[in-house]
Write an enzyme that holds these catalytic residues in place. Structure first.
Site, PDB file in Angstrom:
ATOM      1  N   THR A 156      43.603  48.122  35.252  1.00 48.72           N
ATOM      2  CA  THR A 156      43.844  48.804  36.521  1.00 48.72           C
ATOM      3  C   THR A 156      44.462  47.839  37.518  1.00 48.72           C
ATOM      4  O   THR A 156      44.255  46.622  37.454  1.00 48.72           O
ATOM      5  CB  THR A 156      42.541  49.319  37.161  1.00 48.72           C
ATOM      6  OG1 THR A 156      41.720  48.187  37.490  1.00 48.72           O
ATOM      7  CG2 THR A 156      41.795  50.269  36.254  1.00 48.72           C
ATOM      8  N   ASP A 157      45.211  48.397  38.467  1.00 48.56           N
ATOM      9  CA  ASP A 157      45.466  47.655  39.683  1.00 48.56           C
ATOM     10  C   ASP A 157      44.107  47.480  40.349  1.00 48.56           C
ATOM     11  O   ASP A 157      43.151  48.211  40.062  1.00 48.56           O
ATOM     12  CB  ASP A 157      46.438  48.413  40.592  1.00 48.56           C
ATOM     13  CG  ASP A 157      47.138  47.494  41.587  1.00 48.56           C
ATOM     14  OD1 ASP A 157      46.610  46.390  41.847  1.00 48.56           O
ATOM     15  OD2 ASP A 157      48.189  47.867  42.115  1.00 48.56           O
ATOM     16  N   TRP A 158      43.989  46.528  41.259  1.00 47.68           N
ATOM     17  CA  TRP A 158      42.684  46.179  41.812  1.00 47.68           C
ATOM     18  C   TRP A 158      42.124  47.334  42.648  1.00 47.68           C
ATOM     19  O   TRP A 158      42.633  47.660  43.709  1.00 47.68           O
ATOM     20  CB  TRP A 158      42.801  44.899  42.631  1.00 47.68           C
ATOM     21  CG  TRP A 158      42.472  43.664  41.855  1.00 47.68           C
ATOM     22  CD1 TRP A 158      41.594  42.696  42.224  1.00 47.68           C
ATOM     23  CD2 TRP A 158      42.976  43.248  40.582  1.00 47.68           C
ATOM     24  NE1 TRP A 158      41.510  41.712  41.261  1.00 47.68           N
ATOM     25  CE2 TRP A 158      42.350  42.019  40.234  1.00 47.68           C
ATOM     26  CE3 TRP A 158      43.886  43.801  39.673  1.00 47.68           C
ATOM     27  CZ2 TRP A 158      42.612  41.349  39.045  1.00 47.68           C
ATOM     28  CZ3 TRP A 158      44.154  43.134  38.494  1.00 47.68           C
ATOM     29  CH2 TRP A 158      43.516  41.933  38.185  1.00 47.68           C
ATOM     30  N   GLY A 159      41.082  47.972  42.103  1.00 45.25           N
ATOM     31  CA  GLY A 159      40.470  49.104  42.785  1.00 45.25           C
ATOM     32  C   GLY A 159      41.093  50.441  42.447  1.00 45.25           C
ATOM     33  O   GLY A 159      40.806  51.442  43.100  1.00 45.25           O
ATOM     34  N   ALA A 160      41.924  50.488  41.415  1.00 40.72           N
ATOM     35  CA  ALA A 160      42.615  51.735  41.078  1.00 40.72           C
ATOM     36  C   ALA A 160      41.812  52.652  40.164  1.00 40.72           C
ATOM     37  O   ALA A 160      42.248  53.775  39.885  1.00 40.72           O
ATOM     38  CB  ALA A 160      43.961  51.430  40.416  1.00 40.72           C
TER      39      ALA A 160
END
Length: 799
Positions: free
Chosen positions: A228-232
């Site tokens: 994931t992108d960070w927090g996605a």
């Protein structure tokens, strides 16, 4: 499975934990199974390794590494060998710093010039982006470390990037938005692909099986891990089913409990977790092979020189009336512009690199110039300063040559928010106009990673665009100005006369939570060329101090759709130099709508004065094909195709036609706009190539949910308004001490935090805002204060 024996020994809890980050930048380790922890670091034009307090927006300090030109500047070289060398240099620095995975490159399309993160992306063209991206990945991974191709997919705006729902027709998806990812995956085999924050067709990218499994793995053969992108991460259970392997930075156990319960309740088959673990174990094997012996003591010095070379190769000469450039050594020069003294060499956000050295344009010019003077001319904040302006104009009045450095300041382009217009600051425009009235030898040096309007271009004699050219960009610009390097950079995006000429200008970000791509694949030159809209500088444009002659175009069919194209290029000018030869394919089949021409080949050729070389291109089926949604396959329409060789999309020097066999061309039954491109496309036009859909209705009190943000809810909720004000105070405390939306650091963090969906708030700071507190704010904004308090009480009892 490759690692079946290890997986069989692991408990369910351990397997789930491995699929979630241990810390902000590290993955879990299980020494009892020989499973190492990986360290991931932001990129892609350098490394942003944080050893202290961590964040995902480039706010806290990172160790010093080489800051290379950003993607927009690097791509302007059109030199895949040089970009591969850049990747190799970054890979070696990663080995030096014990980094296993570099988070890059970004190959998203520049759909609209106002996207705040366009400086991190290569081009408006998928063919060019894919080739440049693949070369970068090959370079980095040659050192035994990994990369993360991002942001998959359709992340083309910063506003509401964590919640917007992208609606795009299938042909635009296949022919425009996905090919750069496809090329990079197939040619470079990145170790990971990073999913984007946004939704596609109503499903978050983290949960999107069609993207992550059906297309990425099944169709393209991707064999790496998806992170994931960070927090996605939206729904971890759906993510496992979709093929999402690693959640970063981790939910500190929140999702782990949900996943375990889903397995125990029979809602999630454990094999999905086993598959993810298997891919992560392979990822560890692939990214822990860095050889420290390849890292020399001179690495940073060597890379600084390489950064200078790349910046110079990407410098784009847009204008050079009366051959004002190059200047002679020891020329008397007056340098004007605060950006010449305080360089802007990269963009804001997660890609922010702490450079090992930093040279300004002033430093570079003083390496060569004789007598020189410097005047600020303007302040970096867009406010008028009559004293600075007057001083600069008076200096220009008595100067032989003026080098005027202008461009976009930090507040104009950044991760976290989009640009509001395409102009440079007003105080800079006023300076250009005033100096132009008193001096006829003005050389403008532009900095900035995105397209800008240039109504003042006719008033100056020379324009050199350096974009965001890294820590040695000032030296590289001087190398070009004084003729030590012959400019050879070319534009990788179109520069329109005004923003209103951009087809999506009337609706881009107007409904930011629902991005309906009315224009289909008609972005950048695909629109301007097909619609015959004049532009200031076309795609692929860039001048040289020398001249090149094209000749002897030869076309040879090697198979049904395999075509070899050759041509000769000769340097007929007075300087050694390099030319970017571009191959465009223009279909004349009369069938489905399509752009009038598309880039399908390019080559950068180094030529000494008087030298001639042959360039060769090989075309295949995809070079001519369109995507057939009904057949779910690429098809060739029978008919005539023009093969055009040129120095830009507007400067075609050679052309030949070939006839191809294929399917009978059929004109698509859809809105005539996609054939005529007359006027602006509408929702009514779009549904004829897409399908009918419900427009997004902005949320109001009573309809807020966990996808809503504090910024949205504060409009109708007092408690959220108070929370918003508290956010401003807390963020201001660490960014200058006051609430200041002209401060790029403050604005980036404030926009990112306040507009973050409530579901994601606990992922970044679960200690300060647990899930039940985020739920409380949503209930309170809906007018259900008591219900909100009950969630907090219930959660506390369950602890």
């Amino acid at each position: 499975m490759k690692h079946k024996k290890i997986i069989e020994r692991m408990s369910l809890e351990e397997k789930i934990a491995l699929c979630s980050g241990k810390s902000f930048w590290e993955t879990q380790e299980f020494s009892q199974y020989g499973i190492k922890s990986l360290f991931l670091s932001d990129g892609p034009h350098g490394l942003r390794k944080q050893v202290g307090e961590s964040d995902h927006l480039g706010l806290n300090a990172s160790i010093a590494t080489t800051c290379f030109p950003t993607a927009s500047a690097a791509a302007a070289t059109w030199d895949v060998d040089l970009i591969r060398e850049m990747g190799d240099a970054i890979g070696k620095e990663a080995v030096k710093e014990d980094i296993n995975i570099v988070l890059g490159p970004g190959v998203n399309m520049k759909r609209n010039p106002l996207c705040g993160r366009n400086f991190e992306y290569f081009s408006e063209d998928p063919f060019l982006s894919g080739k440049i991206g693949a070369a970068w990945i090959q370079g980095v991974q040659s050192n035994g470390v990994g990369t993360s191709l991002k942001h998959f997919a359709l992340n083309n705006q910063e506003l509401k990037r964590m919640s917007t729902n992208v609606l795009v027709d299938e042909r635009a998806l296949r022919e425009y938005y996905l090919p750069a990812f496809e090329t990079a995956v197939k040619e470079a085999k990145p170790t990971t692909v990073m999913c984007a924050y946004n939704k596609v067709e109503g499903t978050y990218c983290s949960d999107n099986k069609r993207l992550l499994s059906d297309i990425l793995r099944e169709e393209w053969g991707f064999d790496g891990a998806v992170i994931t992108d960070w927090g996605a991460m939206n729904n971890r259970i759906d993510g496992f089913k979709a093929g999402l392997d690693l959640e970063m930075p981790g939910s500190k156990g929140r999702f782990d409990k949900e996943v375990k319960k889903a397995v125990e309740d029979g809602l999630l088959d454990e094999r999905y977790i086993d598959q993810a673990v298997d891919r992560l174990l392979t990822l560890i094997e692939r990214t822990t092979k860095g050889n420290k012996e390849s890292v020399t003591k001179e690495l940073h010095d060597k890379n600084h020189k390489l950064a200078r070379r790349i910046a110079a190769a990407g410098g784009i000469l847009l204008k050079n009336d009366d051959k004002l450039l190059p200047l002679k050594d020891d020329s008397e020069v007056t340098i004007i512009g605060e950006l010449a003294k305080i360089p802007r060499y990269q963009g804001n956000g997660s890609s922010l690199v702490t450079p090992t050295k930093l040279s300004s344009l002033l430093d570079g010019i003083r390496e060569y110039a004789g007598k020189n003077r410097f005047f600020s001319g303007y302040s970096l904040k867009d406010v008028e300063d009559d004293a600075l302006l007057k001083e600069a104009v008076e200096a220009a009045r008595t100067s032989n040559t003026v080098v005027l450095c202008i461009g976009l300041t930090d507040i104009y382009e950044s991760e976290g928010f989009d640009r509001e217009h395409m102009r440079i600051p007003a105080n800079q425009i006023k300076l250009i106009e005033a100096v132009a009235e008193v001096n006829e030898n003005i050389i403008v040096i532009i900095v900035g990673g995105s397209a800008i309007e240039m109504p003042w271009a006719a008033k100056v004699q020379a324009i050199l665009h350096m974009q965001l050219s890294g820590q040695a960009g000032g030296l590289a610009a001087a190398d070009i100005v004084f003729g030590k390097v012959n400019p050879s950079g070319k534009l990788t995006e179109t520069y329109p006369f005004i923003y209103e000429d951009v087809v999506s200008s009337t609706y881009f970000n107007k409904n930011p939570k629902q991005g309906a791509y009315f224009e289909s694949m008609y972005c950048g030159y695909r629109y301007f060329e097909t619609a015959k809209v004049p532009v200031r500088y076309p795609f692929g444009f860039g001048l040289s101090y020398t001249e090149f002659k094209y000749s002897n175009l030869q076309v040879k069919k090697l198979g049904l759709y395999d075509v070899e194209v050759t041509a000769n290029v000769e340097n007929v000018g007075e300087f050694d130099g390099a030319e970017v030869v571009q191959l465009y394919v223009a279909a004349s089949t009369g069938g489905v709508y399509r752009p009038s021409k598309e880039l399908k080949g390019f080559a950068k050729v180094q030529l000494e004065k008087g030298e001639s070389k042959q360039v060769r291109f090989n075309l295949d089926k995809r070079s001519f094909a369109v995507y057939d949604q009904d057949k779910k396959d690429w098809i060739i329409e029978e008919g005539i195709y023009a093969l055009q060789i040129g120095a830009s999309i507007k400067d075609i020097r050679l052309e030949k036609h070939i006839e191809l066999e294929g399917e009978k061309p059929v004109r698509k039954n859809c809105s005539t706009w996609y054939y005529s491109l007359s006027g602006i496309p509408s929702r009514k036009d779009f549904v004829t190539i897409y399908h009918n859909y419900e427009d997004y209705v902005p949320q109001i009190k009573g309809t807020y949910d966990m996808t809503s943000s504090i910024k949205e809810m504060k409009e109708t909720s007092l408690i959220c308004k108070i929370m918003y004000k508290d956010m401003e105070k807390i963020i201001a405390k660490n960014n200058g001490g006051k609430v200041d939306y002209t401060n790029p650091g403050f604005r980036m963090l404030m926009d990112s935090a306040s507009d973050n969906p409530m579901k994601s708030m606990p992922l970044f700071s679960p200690d300060s805002m647990p899930l039940n507190v985020a739920e409380f704010f949503v209930e309170a904004a809906n007018g259900h204060m008591i219900k909100g308090f009950r969630k907090i009480i219930k959660s506390n009892k369950n602890k």
